[in-house]
Design a protein around this motif. Structure first.
Motif, mmCIF file in Angstrom:
data_model
loop_
_atom_site.group_PDB
_atom_site.id
_atom_site.type_symbol
_atom_site.label_atom_id
_atom_site.label_comp_id
_atom_site.label_asym_id
_atom_site.label_seq_id
_atom_site.Cartn_x
_atom_site.Cartn_y
_atom_site.Cartn_z
ATOM 1 N N ASP A 47 -5.681 3.286 0.227
ATOM 2 C CA ASP A 47 -4.768 4.421 0.356
ATOM 3 C C ASP A 47 -5.120 5.264 1.581
ATOM 4 O O ASP A 47 -4.241 5.658 2.353
ATOM 5 N N TYR A 48 -6.408 5.524 1.779
ATOM 6 C CA TYR A 48 -6.845 6.336 2.920
ATOM 7 C C TYR A 48 -6.415 5.687 4.242
ATOM 8 O O TYR A 48 -5.835 6.330 5.115
ATOM 9 N N ALA A 49 -6.718 4.411 4.376
ATOM 10 C CA ALA A 49 -6.428 3.704 5.631
ATOM 11 C C ALA A 49 -4.935 3.559 5.884
ATOM 12 O O ALA A 49 -4.464 3.744 7.015
ATOM 13 N N THR A 50 -4.178 3.240 4.859
ATOM 14 C CA THR A 50 -2.752 2.958 5.060
ATOM 15 C C THR A 50 -1.908 4.222 5.217
ATOM 16 O O THR A 50 -0.785 4.144 5.707
ATOM 17 N N THR A 51 -2.442 5.378 4.834
ATOM 18 C CA THR A 51 -1.687 6.632 4.992
ATOM 19 C C THR A 51 -2.217 7.522 6.111
ATOM 20 O O THR A 51 -1.674 8.594 6.358
ATOM 21 N N ALA A 52 -3.272 7.088 6.779
ATOM 22 C CA ALA A 52 -3.937 7.930 7.782
ATOM 23 C C ALA A 52 -2.990 8.375 8.900
ATOM 24 O O ALA A 52 -2.966 9.545 9.285
ATOM 25 N N MET A 73 -13.141 -2.760 7.052
ATOM 26 C CA MET A 73 -12.035 -2.836 6.096
ATOM 27 C C MET A 73 -10.958 -1.811 6.439
ATOM 28 O O MET A 73 -9.766 -2.117 6.389
ATOM 29 N N VAL A 74 -11.379 -0.605 6.799
ATOM 30 C CA VAL A 74 -10.407 0.421 7.190
ATOM 31 C C VAL A 74 -9.675 -0.023 8.452
ATOM 32 O O VAL A 74 -8.445 0.079 8.537
#
Length: 167
Positions: A47-52, A73-74
Motif C-alpha cells: 500500500d505504501y509503495a503503490t500510493t506514494a 521491494m518498494v
C-alpha cells in the motif's frame, strides 16, 4: 504534503534513520516517516509503495537491516526513486548482508544505495532529487554545501595556526 517518505523495517532502525529526517528538516524538505516491514507487514508495504506518488512523494528513503528486502521491494512497486539505507542490525553479518541485499538489485529495479548506516547522505540525496523542481530546496542545498566547504577551510586554518597536536 510530504515530498519525501522515510520508511524503515523496525523501530530498531530509527537511531540510524532519524539522521535522514534531521537533514531533510534542516534543508527545508517536508517528509513523512513510518515503520513498514517487508516481512512482517507486507500488505502495508504494498500500500505504501503503490500510493506514494498519489500522496505527492517525490522520493522514498527505505532503511533495513539483515536481509534488507524493504528498499528493493518498494522499488519494484513504484516509479519513484528509492534510496536504500543498509542498517547494521543486531542480527547482521557486520552489515554486509544489508549492503549486498540493497546494492545487488536485478536489472530493471534500481535502488540508489548509500553507505552502511548512511541515512544522512540518503536525506541529502533525496533533497537533491527534490531540488530539481524546488528552487528553495536547491538554495538550501547550496548553502549547506557552502557551509561544508567553510568548515573544512576553517579547520585547515586552525591546523596551520595551532599545529596538529593542538586540534
Amino acid at each position: 504534503m510530504s515530498q519525501v517518505g522515510i520508511i524503515m523495517g523496525s523501530k530498531s532502525d530509527l537511531p540510524v534513520m532519524k539522521e535522514a529526517a534531521e537533514i531533510l528538516e534542516e534543508l527545508g524538505v517536508s517528509f513523512e516517516i513510518d515503520i513498514v516491514s517487508a516481512h512482517r507487514t507486507p500488505e502495508k508495504m504494498v500500500d505504501y509503495a503503490t500510493t506514494a506518488r498519489k500522496r505527492g512523494l517525490k522520493a522514498i528513503i527505505a532503511g533495513a537491516g539483515g536481509a534488507a528486502h524493504l528498499p528493493g521491494m518498494v522499488a519494484s512497486m513504484t516509479s519513484l526513486p528509492v534510496i536504500g539505507v543498509p542498517v547494521k542490525s543486531r542480527n547482521s553479518i557486520d552489515g554486509w548482508d544489508s549492503v549486498l541485499s540493497i546494492l545487488q538489485m536485478p536489472g530493471g529495479i534500481p535502488v540508489a544505495t548509500v553507505a552502511l548506516d548512511g541515512a544522512k547522505n540518503a536525506g541529502i540525496l533525496a533533497a537533491s532529487i527534490v531540488s530539481t523542481f524546488d528552487d528553495e530546496v536547491a538554495a538550501n542545498l547550496d548553502k549547506y554545501k557552502a557551509s561544508l566547504k567553510e568548515k573544512v577551510l576553517n579547520t585547515a586554518d586552525e591546523l596551520k595556526q595551532s599545529g596538529y597536536k593542538n586540534i
